[in-house]
Design an enzyme around this catalytic site. Structure first.
Site, PDB file in Angstrom:
ATOM      1  CD  GLN A  39       9.009   1.480   0.506  1.00 15.49           C
ATOM      2  OE1 GLN A  39       9.794   1.669   1.318  1.00 15.49           O
ATOM      3  NE2 GLN A  39       8.220   0.690   0.295  1.00 15.49           N
ATOM      4  CG  ASP A  62       6.940  -0.773  -2.807  1.00 18.12           C
ATOM      5  OD1 ASP A  62       6.333  -1.978  -3.206  1.00 18.12           O
ATOM      6  OD2 ASP A  62       6.628  -0.223  -1.778  1.00 18.12           O
ATOM      7  CG  HIS A 101     -13.602  -8.950  19.807  1.00 12.48           C
ATOM      8  ND1 HIS A 101     -14.666  -8.096  20.355  1.00 12.48           N
ATOM      9  CD2 HIS A 101     -12.705  -8.687  20.003  1.00 12.48           C
ATOM     10  CE1 HIS A 101     -14.072  -7.268  20.904  1.00 12.48           C
ATOM     11  NE2 HIS A 101     -12.823  -7.439  21.064  1.00 12.48           N
ATOM     12  CG  ASP A 123      -2.451  -2.985   4.974  1.00  7.38           C
ATOM     13  OD1 ASP A 123      -1.790  -3.957   5.137  1.00  7.38           O
ATOM     14  OD2 ASP A 123      -1.864  -1.947   4.184  1.00  7.38           O
ATOM     15  CB  CYS A 137     -18.953  -8.584  22.895  1.00  5.26           C
ATOM     16  SG  CYS A 137     -17.029  -8.360  22.760  1.00  5.26           S
ATOM     17  CB  CYS A 195     -18.763  -7.461  17.754  1.00  5.98           C
ATOM     18  SG  CYS A 195     -18.010  -8.561  18.794  1.00  5.98           S
ATOM     19  CB  CYS A 217     -17.388  -4.671  21.778  1.00  6.30           C
ATOM     20  SG  CYS A 217     -17.280  -5.468  20.346  1.00  6.30           S
ATOM     21  N   GLY A 265       7.353   0.737   3.860  1.00  2.64           N
ATOM     22  CA  GLY A 265       8.293   0.508   4.499  1.00  2.64           C
ATOM     23  C   GLY A 265       8.504   0.996   6.132  1.00  2.64           C
ATOM     24  CG  ASP A 323       1.092  -4.713  -1.020  1.00  2.00           C
ATOM     25  OD1 ASP A 323       1.689  -3.958  -1.787  1.00  2.00           O
ATOM     26  OD2 ASP A 323       1.499  -5.268   0.181  1.00  2.00           O
ATOM     27  CB  SER A 324       3.156  -4.290  -5.845  1.00  8.85           C
ATOM     28  OG  SER A 324       4.052  -4.030  -4.875  1.00  8.85           O
ATOM     29  N   GLY A 325       3.615  -7.185  -4.080  1.00 11.57           N
ATOM     30  CA  GLY A 325       4.605  -8.007  -3.646  1.00 11.57           C
ATOM     31  C   GLY A 325       5.912  -7.364  -3.286  1.00 11.57           C
ATOM     32  N   GLY A 326       5.913  -5.871  -3.186  1.00 10.19           N
ATOM     33  CA  GLY A 326       7.013  -5.142  -2.706  1.00 10.19           C
ATOM     34  C   GLY A 326       7.434  -5.537  -1.173  1.00 10.19           C
TER      35      GLY A 326
END
Length: 377
Positions: free
Chosen positions: A193, A151, A339, A270, A313, A310, A308, A220, A97-100
């Site tokens: 945006q 951005d 988890h 994300d 669990c 995992c 689950c 955004g 990510d850019s820092g926007g």
């Protein structure tokens, strides 16, 4: 023959009755099966989780942050140590990510102009001025696979004219970012945006498509607006972006919302929720969210989620997880994070399977109903 060139995106299956699809995004560090969730590795690490554990639970792509890594330890330090992948011991794909988003989250520590952004370091107060060209160059030196341009991410209450001016600036930054030479195998996405205004979202998407990018992110959203607004604008924007390119909805969301967004045609996501909530004792389960700190679990022998598979669990009881959380043990936060990430990554795998099987809409309706519970019974 080898894999297609980095940035190539193939649609491998399409759902009937909605816009959901499966795909394959090729990067210099392997192919990513979509829809995919990117665990957040802001400081070149997913908090409490080793890279081998991420691979074991099915992760193939992570999200790091160019602003934070430029402040500490510095892009040139990472470059001299072999690049971001070697530095963090991760052999899969990395998006930076850019820092926007930091323009939004560090409002008291930055000044925005057409030329760029002046940050006052959140660590020591030192000043850092970043032009859009600088932000891309930082990501080139870090060695990321997918780069994000600078951005401006705005709070939801900002008015139309201020958002229009910000959008003009962001589009100018995108055009300047395109002029920076990338490293071998690197690709630059564009970011839509436009605040909470449908016409500005449309204007942003149309401008980006005219410029042309190998992939398109939508930023955004999920910054404090009503859920109905998020869903409405996300669906509108997805329909404005090229079907043949990957669509990345940034910074979302709850498991049931990811299903909704996949049905709109988004491919990449994300969010800090699985890691942040895990550190605070909130577990995501197939029956809803579970606050493991509650006294009712003090002698509960069941796993956090009986459905689950995992490691957590398979191995530990709710009683033990509650004990760790209440005692403030580091292991409690680590296990809850393991988890939650396993749950998110498995949910994406389930969605890919349902799309490929041709029954995604029915599957999605059932899963959204199950996952929407605030607390498991």
């Amino acid at each position: 023959m080898g894999d297609p060139s980095p940035g190539t995106f193939e649609i491998t299956a399409s759902a009937r009755g909605c816009a959901a699809r499966t795909g394959r995004l090729y990067t210099a560090h392997g192919a990513v099966e979509t829809p995919a969730f990117l665990p957040v590795a802001t400081q070149a690490n997913v908090k409490g989780v080793a890279p081998a554990q991420l691979r074991a639970m099915g992760a193939s792509i992570l999200l790091a942050n160019a602003y934070h890594l430029s402040v500490r330890p510095g892009a040139d330090v990472v470059r001299r140590l072999g690049g971001l992948h070697r530095f963090m011991g991760w052999d899969g794909a990395v998006v930076t990510d850019s820092g926007g988003y930091q323009i939004f989250s560090l409002q008291g520590l930055r000044k925005v102009t057409d030329e760029g952004v002046e940050f006052r370091s959140h660590l020591d107060g030192s000043r850092l001025f970043l032009r859009p060209e600088d932000v891309v160059d930082i990501q080139v030196r870090l060695g990321a696979d997918v780069l994000m341009p600078l951005d401006e991410c705005l709070p939801p209450q900002v008015g139309r004219e201020a958002v229009r001016e910000s959008l003009r600036r962001t589009i100018g930054w995108l055009q300047r970012s395109r002029a920076v030479a990338l490293g071998p195998g690197q690709v630059l996405f564009g970011i839509v945006q436009g605040g909470m205004f449908a016409e500005l979202r449309r204007e942003s998407a149309e401008a980006l498509v005219r410029i042309g990018f190998p992939g398109y992110a939508v930023g955004g959203l999920s910054v404090g607006e009503e859920k109905s607004v998020t869903l409405e604008l996300a669906e509108l924007t997805a329909g404005l972006l090229p079907e043949a390119r990957p669509r990345y909805l940034m910074g979302v969301g709850l498991p049931e919302d990811l299903i909704r967004f996949v049905s709109m045609g988004y491919d990449l996501f994300d969010c800090v929720l699985p890691t942040r909530n895990g550190r605070n004792g909130m577990l995501f389960t197939s029956a809803g969210r579970l606050n493991i700190r509650l006294a009712r679990y003090a002698e509960d022998p069941r796993p956090a989620d009986p459905r689950c598979g995992c490691y957590v669990c398979r191995t530990f009881s709710r009683a033990y997880l509650r004990h760790l959380a209440v005692a403030g043990e580091m292991l409690g936060a680590q296990l809850a994070t393991l988890h939650n990430l396993s749950f998110y990554l498995d949910l994406m795998a389930q969605m890919r399977a349902a799309i490929a099987a041709g029954d995604f809409p029915a599957w999605a309706r059932q899963r959204v109903a199950e996952l929407g519970s605030a607390e498991e019974a």
